[in-house]
Design an enzyme around this catalytic site. Structure first.
Site, PDB file in Angstrom:
ATOM      1  N   GLU A 198       5.693 -33.952   0.375  1.00  0.00           N
ATOM      2  CA  GLU A 198       4.477 -33.490  -0.267  1.00  0.00           C
ATOM      3  C   GLU A 198       4.825 -32.845  -1.607  1.00  0.00           C
ATOM      4  OE1 GLU A 198       1.899 -34.860   1.366  1.00  0.00           O
ATOM      5  OE2 GLU A 198       0.939 -33.055   2.159  1.00  0.00           O
ATOM      6  N   HIS A 218       0.811  -1.211   0.000  1.00  0.00           N
ATOM      7  CA  HIS A 218       0.000   0.000   0.000  1.00  0.00           C
ATOM      8  C   HIS A 218       0.844   1.261   0.000  1.00  0.00           C
ATOM      9  CE1 HIS A 218      -4.284  -1.497   0.598  1.00  0.00           C
ATOM     10  NE2 HIS A 218      -3.530  -2.494   0.192  1.00  0.00           N
ATOM     11  N   SER A 257      -0.015  -1.221  -6.400  1.00  0.00           N
ATOM     12  CA  SER A 257       0.137  -2.469  -7.133  1.00  0.00           C
ATOM     13  C   SER A 257       0.836  -2.239  -8.463  1.00  0.00           C
ATOM     14  CB  SER A 257      -1.236  -3.074  -7.415  1.00  0.00           C
ATOM     15  OG  SER A 257      -1.895  -3.357  -6.217  1.00  0.00           O
ATOM     16  N   LYS A 264     -14.052  -8.445  -8.246  1.00  0.00           N
ATOM     17  CA  LYS A 264     -13.232  -9.354  -9.060  1.00  0.00           C
ATOM     18  C   LYS A 264     -12.533 -10.396  -8.171  1.00  0.00           C
ATOM     19  CE  LYS A 264     -10.035  -9.458 -12.922  1.00  0.00           C
ATOM     20  NZ  LYS A 264      -9.820  -8.794 -14.205  1.00  0.00           N
ATOM     21  N   ASP A 265     -12.023  -9.957  -7.007  1.00  0.00           N
ATOM     22  CA  ASP A 265     -11.381 -10.896  -6.087  1.00  0.00           C
ATOM     23  C   ASP A 265     -12.379 -11.923  -5.569  1.00  0.00           C
ATOM     24  OD1 ASP A 265      -8.811 -10.016  -6.292  1.00  0.00           O
ATOM     25  OD2 ASP A 265      -8.837  -8.768  -4.487  1.00  0.00           O
TER      26      ASP A 265
END
Ligand code: HEM
Ligand code: FES
Lengths: 426, 190
Positions: free
Chosen positions: A288, A216, A220, A244-245
């Site tokens: 894994e 922030h 972005s 959108k998220d």
């Protein structure tokens, strides 16, 4: 974190709180009107998805801990009891074990996004490095979590990984004893792994906070890799990106639910349903899936590095493998300082784009090698891939810094978006 | 006059300098005490992870060797670790002795790895020195690797009939624990 020029809120209760602790103003500033580039694609969903997975892991983990017992005598049975007797225990455990896999899927895509669009570059270096730190903590957390059910893979995975530290010259063995709290992986080891498995996710939350804070500050990145120049290039985070998220999260969770309900053991290993036995090693130990590329790098070093004809070993094979494995993550960490090319996005870097796509394919091949027994042609293949992995960082990227042409970039996000639309329309 | 001249500047300089060093000294001692204090508090936090007294006191193990026939081996637990006890055949002892030390990664003669007069008994910690798996070769049906000893399936280490590393990633021979023969058929490990 002060609110600066705070606007009065209409709701009197909220206003009372906000004038004393400007938490609503903060949310409004950072998640409401927060100016966000308007050209995000779906790759930008994975940060939010990773956040959802982290919360899911913490919530399911805490309720699992209410029935789990970290004692070698009963740990395995307590997990089976969760599966059979505890109300909804099967669901909670499958959410947690598959959740770890999906958390890694989200984070790997998130890391790829950063590499493809050059999000690690100036001024986001520290943001990127905090991300790599989160990835490291996640690996430690998942490794210790996998030990908790105390099956054969739990035990032998823990044995092999803790023994890595014995490769450190001089103090290695003392460190391993310190990690074990005994002379082998045993009850003290299980106990401390549980304590730390409980702790680490909260450390991750702390680093995620710093990561988002740094985000922030810089704002972005975006698929074009150019900075927004004004209002015309951005949208307020809410409702555009909250929407959108949310959509991305729902799609991701649907796929996740598919695994949880229809193939909950697909990504696990059947040997972990056999209780740990310190006397019998399974014929084929695999970690894994999300660790396989790194495991392949570890095993790729099958030779000592010595001064020729003297028999003086500079770096025994075991130490070499360990150094390279940790080195492979260190490479990610210093990536911002290796890549000095002024263009961020691979969209405008055709050469880097090819090298990066090869890097991703290479990582998948390494993963396959890590899952196979270390014999036959898998060994030279893993060695070849290890060479490419490191060459990408220390040879190819520095080479591209100097040689890859710098193409003219779009003037602004707005212009690029509008051009695309008019082109599509005509 | 001359005395005054020499005295004056030195005393002001001295005062000035003294003020700084005193403060520096206070900072330094405070920091040093702080560091020692933090360290002495941190040490118990770290050292608690080391083996506890009861773990260290884990009793030694006594093993009766009489039921183990020639060519057979048993595995016993000692300090949470498997210990291999092998009743070696004449052929295995022969092979182990015939090896040229120059070929070995971790050179040790067979004599150094067994007790005098008890050459047929090989007692060692059955843990691969690479990353800690338990090698195969204890059962007659097991693969024994290319040197008629043990084979670690984890990353492919081959050990010979004296438990010495011959091929693969492991750096050293399998460890020999402290043990004593109480009589001809009894040993005490640890
Ligand atoms: C970063 C977040 C986390 C990750 C990646 C993670 C990962 C894992 C993994 C891979 C397992 C093994 C699952 C299995 O095969 O059964 C596990 C087990 C477990 N975890 Fe976590 N975990 C996380 C957070 C937490 C938290 C916050 C707790 C709270 C105490 C917790 C408690 C447990 C318990 C009790 C088990 C054993 C039960 C079981 O095996 O299902 N976990 N974890
Ligand atoms: S643990 Fe035996 S070869 Fe790696």
């Amino acid at each position: 974190m002060s609110s600066g020029n705070r606007e009065k809120l209409d709701n009197p209760v909220m206003e009372w709180v906000d004038s004393r602790l400007p938490i609503f103003s903060l949310l409004q500033k950072e998640y409401g009107i927060f100016p966000t580039p308007k050209n995000f694609n779906y790759f930008w969903n994975f940060g939010a998805i990773a956040m959802v997975m982290l919360s899911l892991m913490i919530i399911t983990g805490i309720v699992l801990a209410m029935s789990y017992a970290a004692n070698t005598e009963i740990a395995f049975d307590s997990v089976e009891r969760i599966m059979r007797d505890v109300n909804h225990g099967w669901l909670l455990r499958y959410l947690h074990s598959n959740g770890a896999s999906f958390f890694f899927i989200a984070v790997y895509i998130h890391i790829f996004r950063g590499m493809y669009y050059g999000s690690y570059k100036q001024p986001r270096e520290l943001l990127w490095m905090l991300g790599v730190l989160i990835f490291l903590l996640m690996m430690a957390t998942a490794f210790m979590g996998y030990v908790l059910p105390w099956g054969q893979m739990s035990f032998w995975g823990a044995t092999v990984i803790t023994n890595l530290f014995s490769a450190i010259p001089l103090v290695g063995d003392s460190i391993v004893t310190l990690l074990w709290g005994g002379f082998s992986v045993d009850n003290p080891t299980l106990n401390r792994f549980f304590a730390l498995h409980y702790l680490f996710p909260f450390l991750i939350v702390g680093v995620v906070f710093l990561h988002v804070w740094a985000l922030h500050v810089t704002g972005s990145n975006n698929p074009l890799g150019i900075e927004p120049k004004g209002k015309q290039d951005t949208l307020p985070f809410h409702p555009y990106y909250t929407m959108k998220d949310s959509f991305g999260i729902v799609v991701f969770l649907i796929i996740f639910a598919g695994f949880v309900f229809f193939a909950p053991n697909y990504m696990g290993h059947p040997d972990n349903y056999i209780p740990a036995n310190p006397l019998v090693t399974p014929t084929h130990i695999v970690p894994e899936w999300y660790f396989l590329p790194f495991y392949a790098i570890l095993r790729a070093i099958t030779f000592d590095i010595a001064i020729p004809f003297t028999g003086l070993v500079l770096c025994p094979a075991k130490l070499g493998g360990v150094l390279l494995m940790f080195g492979s993550i260190a490479m990610l960490f210093i990536l911002p300082f290796l890549d000095k090319h002024p263009v961020r996005s691979a969209r405008f870097r055709p050469w880097y784009k090819i090298a990066l796509i090869l890097f991703v394919i290479n990582a998948f091949v390494l993963g396959v090698c890590g899952g196979k027994p270390a014999e036959g042609f898998w060994v030279p293949l893993a060695q070849l891939c290890t060479v490419y992995y490191f060459a990408f960082f220390v040879v190819i990227i520095p080479f591209l810094n100097k040689k890859e042409p710098v193409v003219p970039l779009p003037n602004s996000i707005n212009e690029a978006v509008l051009n695309k639309n008019t082109k599509a329309a005509s | 006059m001359s005395a005054d001249q020499t005295k004056k500047p030195s005393s002001t300089e001295g005062n000035h300098g003294e003020g700084e060093t005193r403060r520096d000294f206070l900072y330094l001692t405070a920091a040093a005490f702080g560091a020692v204090g933090a360290g002495s508090f941190a040490w118990p936090l770290i050292d608690q992870m080391n083996p506890a007294a009861d773990t260290l006191a884990l009793s030694s193990t006594e093993v009766d060797l009489s039921p183990i026939e020639e060519g057979q081996a048993i595995t016993v637990m000692w300090r949470g670790k498997p210990v291999f006890i092998r009743h070696r055949t004449a052929k295995e002892i022969e092979e182990a002795k015939a090896v040229d030390l120059g070929e070995l990664r971790d050179p040790q003669t067979d004599e150094e790895r067994v007790q005098e007069g008890h050459e047929k008994w090989l007692v060692m910690v059955g843990i691969c020195t690479h990353l800690g798996c338990v090698p195969l070769g204890q059962k007659n049906a097991d693969v024994k690797g290319e040197y008629d000893g043990w084979f670690c399936p984890c990353h492919g280490s081959h050990y010979d009939s004296s438990g010495r590393i011959r091929k693969g990633p492991a750096p050293t021979n399998m460890a020999i624990p402290d043990y004593t023969f109480i009589n001809d058929t009894m040993i005490k490990i640890g």
